[in-house]
Design a protein around this motif. Sequence first.
Motif, PDB file in Angstrom:
ATOM      1  N   ARG A  11       0.827  -1.222   0.000  1.00  0.00           N
ATOM      2  CA  ARG A  11       0.000   0.000   0.000  1.00  0.00           C
ATOM      3  C   ARG A  11       0.861   1.274   0.000  1.00  0.00           C
ATOM      4  NH1 ARG A  11      -5.716  -0.921   2.181  1.00  0.00           N
ATOM      5  NH2 ARG A  11      -5.934  -3.189   2.147  1.00  0.00           N
ATOM      6  N   ARG A  12       2.012   1.189  -0.653  1.00  0.00           N
ATOM      7  CA  ARG A  12       2.896   2.360  -0.715  1.00  0.00           C
ATOM      8  C   ARG A  12       2.237   3.457  -1.550  1.00  0.00           C
ATOM      9  NH1 ARG A  12       8.132  -1.117  -2.657  1.00  0.00           N
ATOM     10  NH2 ARG A  12       8.317  -2.453  -0.805  1.00  0.00           N
ATOM     11  N   ARG A  13       2.384   4.679  -1.091  1.00  0.00           N
ATOM     12  CA  ARG A  13       1.788   5.821  -1.799  1.00  0.00           C
ATOM     13  C   ARG A  13       2.794   6.341  -2.830  1.00  0.00           C
ATOM     14  NH1 ARG A  13      -2.751   7.476   0.965  1.00  0.00           N
ATOM     15  NH2 ARG A  13      -2.987   6.584   3.052  1.00  0.00           N
ATOM     16  N   VAL A  14       2.719   5.791  -4.015  1.00  0.00           N
ATOM     17  CA  VAL A  14       3.738   6.087  -5.030  1.00  0.00           C
ATOM     18  C   VAL A  14       3.227   6.989  -6.154  1.00  0.00           C
ATOM     19  CG1 VAL A  14       5.001   3.952  -4.582  1.00  0.00           C
ATOM     20  CG2 VAL A  14       3.184   3.975  -6.315  1.00  0.00           C
ATOM     21  N   PHE A  15       1.911   7.158  -6.238  1.00  0.00           N
ATOM     22  CA  PHE A  15       1.359   7.935  -7.351  1.00  0.00           C
ATOM     23  C   PHE A  15       1.107   9.380  -6.937  1.00  0.00           C
ATOM     24  CE2 PHE A  15      -0.441   3.606  -8.392  1.00  0.00           C
ATOM     25  CZ  PHE A  15       0.480   3.338  -9.389  1.00  0.00           C
ATOM     26  N   GLY A  16       1.955  10.272  -7.456  1.00  0.00           N
ATOM     27  CA  GLY A  16       1.741  11.698  -7.290  1.00  0.00           C
ATOM     28  C   GLY A  16       1.051  12.249  -8.525  1.00  0.00           C
ATOM     29  N   GLU A  17       1.038  13.567  -8.668  1.00  0.00           N
ATOM     30  CA  GLU A  17       0.332  14.184  -9.789  1.00  0.00           C
ATOM     31  C   GLU A  17       0.902  13.734 -11.135  1.00  0.00           C
ATOM     32  OE1 GLU A  17      -0.072  18.373  -9.539  1.00  0.00           O
ATOM     33  OE2 GLU A  17      -1.094  18.345  -7.606  1.00  0.00           O
ATOM     34  N   ARG A  18       2.219  13.777 -11.269  1.00  0.00           N
ATOM     35  CA  ARG A  18       2.857  13.389 -12.529  1.00  0.00           C
ATOM     36  C   ARG A  18       2.566  11.929 -12.852  1.00  0.00           C
ATOM     37  NH1 ARG A  18       4.218  13.513 -17.648  1.00  0.00           N
ATOM     38  NH2 ARG A  18       6.172  12.431 -18.127  1.00  0.00           N
ATOM     39  N   GLU A  19       2.672  11.057 -11.852  1.00  0.00           N
ATOM     40  CA  GLU A  19       2.452   9.629 -12.067  1.00  0.00           C
ATOM     41  C   GLU A  19       1.000   9.344 -12.460  1.00  0.00           C
ATOM     42  OE1 GLU A  19       6.037  10.304  -9.838  1.00  0.00           O
ATOM     43  OE2 GLU A  19       3.974  10.908  -9.384  1.00  0.00           O
ATOM     44  N   LYS A  20       0.082  10.082 -11.861  1.00  0.00           N
ATOM     45  CA  LYS A  20      -1.332   9.888 -12.198  1.00  0.00           C
ATOM     46  C   LYS A  20      -1.624  10.326 -13.628  1.00  0.00           C
ATOM     47  CE  LYS A  20      -2.923  10.432  -7.422  1.00  0.00           C
ATOM     48  NZ  LYS A  20      -3.574  11.343  -6.455  1.00  0.00           N
ATOM     49  N   GLU A  21      -0.966  11.379 -14.072  1.00  0.00           N
ATOM     50  CA  GLU A  21      -1.160  11.831 -15.459  1.00  0.00           C
ATOM     51  C   GLU A  21      -0.686  10.760 -16.439  1.00  0.00           C
ATOM     52  OE1 GLU A  21      -2.710  14.357 -16.559  1.00  0.00           O
ATOM     53  OE2 GLU A  21      -2.965  15.573 -14.756  1.00  0.00           O
ATOM     54  N   VAL A  22       0.471  10.162 -16.161  1.00  0.00           N
ATOM     55  CA  VAL A  22       0.992   9.107 -17.037  1.00  0.00           C
ATOM     56  C   VAL A  22       0.089   7.877 -16.973  1.00  0.00           C
ATOM     57  CG1 VAL A  22       2.920   7.533 -17.443  1.00  0.00           C
ATOM     58  CG2 VAL A  22       3.364   9.932 -16.874  1.00  0.00           C
ATOM     59  N   PHE A  23      -0.350   7.521 -15.768  1.00  0.00           N
ATOM     60  CA  PHE A  23      -1.262   6.388 -15.596  1.00  0.00           C
ATOM     61  C   PHE A  23      -2.502   6.592 -16.461  1.00  0.00           C
ATOM     62  CE2 PHE A  23      -2.520   2.930 -12.530  1.00  0.00           C
ATOM     63  CZ  PHE A  23      -3.759   2.667 -13.094  1.00  0.00           C
ATOM     64  N   ARG A  24      -3.084   7.779 -16.397  1.00  0.00           N
ATOM     65  CA  ARG A  24      -4.308   8.048 -17.154  1.00  0.00           C
ATOM     66  C   ARG A  24      -4.063   7.949 -18.657  1.00  0.00           C
ATOM     67  NH1 ARG A  24      -7.615  13.093 -15.333  1.00  0.00           N
ATOM     68  NH2 ARG A  24      -5.711  14.192 -15.926  1.00  0.00           N
ATOM     69  N   LYS A  25      -2.912   8.422 -19.100  1.00  0.00           N
ATOM     70  CA  LYS A  25      -2.589   8.324 -20.527  1.00  0.00           C
ATOM     71  C   LYS A  25      -2.491   6.866 -20.956  1.00  0.00           C
ATOM     72  CE  LYS A  25       0.800   9.690 -24.017  1.00  0.00           C
ATOM     73  NZ  LYS A  25       2.082  10.396 -24.283  1.00  0.00           N
ATOM     74  N   ILE A  26      -1.826   6.043 -20.155  1.00  0.00           N
ATOM     75  CA  ILE A  26      -1.717   4.615 -20.454  1.00  0.00           C
ATOM     76  C   ILE A  26      -3.103   3.983 -20.470  1.00  0.00           C
ATOM     77  CG2 ILE A  26      -0.837   2.402 -19.611  1.00  0.00           C
ATOM     78  CD1 ILE A  26       1.558   3.940 -18.452  1.00  0.00           C
ATOM     79  N   LEU A  27      -3.939   4.350 -19.500  1.00  0.00           N
ATOM     80  CA  LEU A  27      -5.304   3.827 -19.416  1.00  0.00           C
ATOM     81  C   LEU A  27      -6.090   4.153 -20.678  1.00  0.00           C
ATOM     82  CD1 LEU A  27      -7.675   2.617 -17.731  1.00  0.00           C
ATOM     83  CD2 LEU A  27      -8.082   4.938 -16.861  1.00  0.00           C
ATOM     84  N   ARG A  28      -6.033   5.412 -21.118  1.00  0.00           N
ATOM     85  CA  ARG A  28      -6.792   5.816 -22.302  1.00  0.00           C
ATOM     86  C   ARG A  28      -6.253   5.145 -23.570  1.00  0.00           C
ATOM     87  NH1 ARG A  28     -11.635   7.208 -20.596  1.00  0.00           N
ATOM     88  NH2 ARG A  28     -11.710   9.125 -19.335  1.00  0.00           N
ATOM     89  N   ASN A  29      -4.957   4.951 -23.648  1.00  0.00           N
ATOM     90  CA  ASN A  29      -4.382   4.262 -24.812  1.00  0.00           C
ATOM     91  C   ASN A  29      -4.840   2.809 -24.869  1.00  0.00           C
ATOM     92  OD1 ASN A  29      -3.072   6.556 -25.669  1.00  0.00           O
ATOM     93  ND2 ASN A  29      -1.072   5.960 -24.897  1.00  0.00           N
ATOM     94  N   GLN A  30      -4.874   2.158 -23.700  1.00  0.00           N
ATOM     95  CA  GLN A  30      -5.356   0.781 -23.652  1.00  0.00           C
ATOM     96  C   GLN A  30      -6.824   0.709 -24.053  1.00  0.00           C
ATOM     97  OE1 GLN A  30      -2.222  -1.370 -23.278  1.00  0.00           O
ATOM     98  NE2 GLN A  30      -4.087  -2.431 -22.748  1.00  0.00           N
ATOM     99  N   GLU A  31      -7.590   1.702 -23.618  1.00  0.00           N
ATOM    100  CA  GLU A  31      -9.010   1.752 -23.962  1.00  0.00           C
ATOM    101  C   GLU A  31      -9.189   1.822 -25.478  1.00  0.00           C
ATOM    102  OE1 GLU A  31     -12.903   4.437 -22.705  1.00  0.00           O
ATOM    103  OE2 GLU A  31     -10.933   5.389 -22.773  1.00  0.00           O
ATOM    104  N   ALA A  32      -8.436   2.716 -26.117  1.00  0.00           N
ATOM    105  CA  ALA A  32      -8.562   2.889 -27.565  1.00  0.00           C
ATOM    106  C   ALA A  32      -8.100   1.650 -28.321  1.00  0.00           C
ATOM    107  CB  ALA A  32      -7.754   4.110 -28.009  1.00  0.00           C
ATOM    108  N   PHE A  33      -7.075   0.974 -27.810  1.00  0.00           N
ATOM    109  CA  PHE A  33      -6.511  -0.186 -28.509  1.00  0.00           C
ATOM    110  C   PHE A  33      -7.409  -1.415 -28.380  1.00  0.00           C
ATOM    111  CE2 PHE A  33      -3.852  -3.984 -28.739  1.00  0.00           C
ATOM    112  CZ  PHE A  33      -3.176  -3.772 -29.933  1.00  0.00           C
TER     113      PHE A  33
END
Length: 358
Positions: free
Chosen positions: A26-48
């Motif tokens: 349960r390490r808190r590793v996702f900050g603002e920058r990490e969340k932005e990248v996560f969301r981009k990966i999520l949306r790319n997976q959605e489109a693919f």
Amino acid sequence: MNISSNKRITGEGTCFYHVVSRVVDRRRVFGEREKEVFRKILRNQEAFTGVRVVTYCLMSNHFHLLLEVPDREQLPPLDEEELLKVLPLLYDGEVVEGVRQELERAGKTGDERWRREILHRYERRRGDLSQFLKELKLRVTLFMNKRLGREGTLWQSRFKSVLVEGSESALQTVAAYIDLNPIRAGMVKTPEEYRWSGYGEACGGGRGATLARAGLTRIAGVMQRDPDFAQDWEVTAAQYRTLLYDEGREVAADLQMNQTGRPGFSNEEIEAVHAKGGRMSLPEALRHRVRYFCDGAVLGSEAFLEEVFQREQLLRQRFGEKRKSGARKMRGANWGDLRALRDLRKDVMSPASSDPCR
């Protein structure tokens, strides 16, 4: 039916799932920058993959997703043109060029079996929940490990999933639970303030708002049995905001019953939202960046707008002969008698941390 705790329950045809996965320890590793990248990966997976994100919430050590997984039998077959269009979402130019050249060689030899094998390599990953989550978590892991200088798994275990009935009631309840995570955690006062959630992104405008709004509007489309159902975002936003406040009611601690409290909305806040039909009041809207104040061209009362419009011949020429009046109602909140010249439809309001006037 006796079902193993680690066996995922699957539905038939198009299905909806609530998915949760946590970071190891349960390490808190996702900050603002990490969340932005996560969301981009999520949306790319959605489109693919064709797996649609209804809503989501990215927290500091876990994520929630409400996903619509299509009936794979109903997905259109992947052809060469579509494959080469979506591949750049997941791979760099070198990989994409390699696939393109391989398809060309297969075409020149006339070997249809070879060509189909290449397409199947990627087609089998579409419309598959497990594959979607596997690649999402892998790509996030690779990014985070490089960023944190670590190795090994990032995630505590295999993702958890719950099959959700494709009804408006069930989907709305689960979506609200997901979008209220930041409220329950005491991170923000209102759900639209948290931009790494489906509702927050939809309210915030920007490039991702269209997808976020389409996801939440999809809930209404389920009852219409129409995959391409479209509804004005203001209607969806008002309905969903009312639901969020109802579901997000604060809970007081009860020491005698050994029950902990839960942050949320007071009865007064909930009643105020109901009184406004789910729309934001003017003070609430002014906490956001409002695009009308930069791009509305002219602001004021209806009478003032009509006076300016009729006086300025250049305005009438600019908007064309079909435009007979100047005043247009403003979207996104209850603006009272305030009107604008331009009928803005996209990115009307953004979080206070961003400025649409730039």
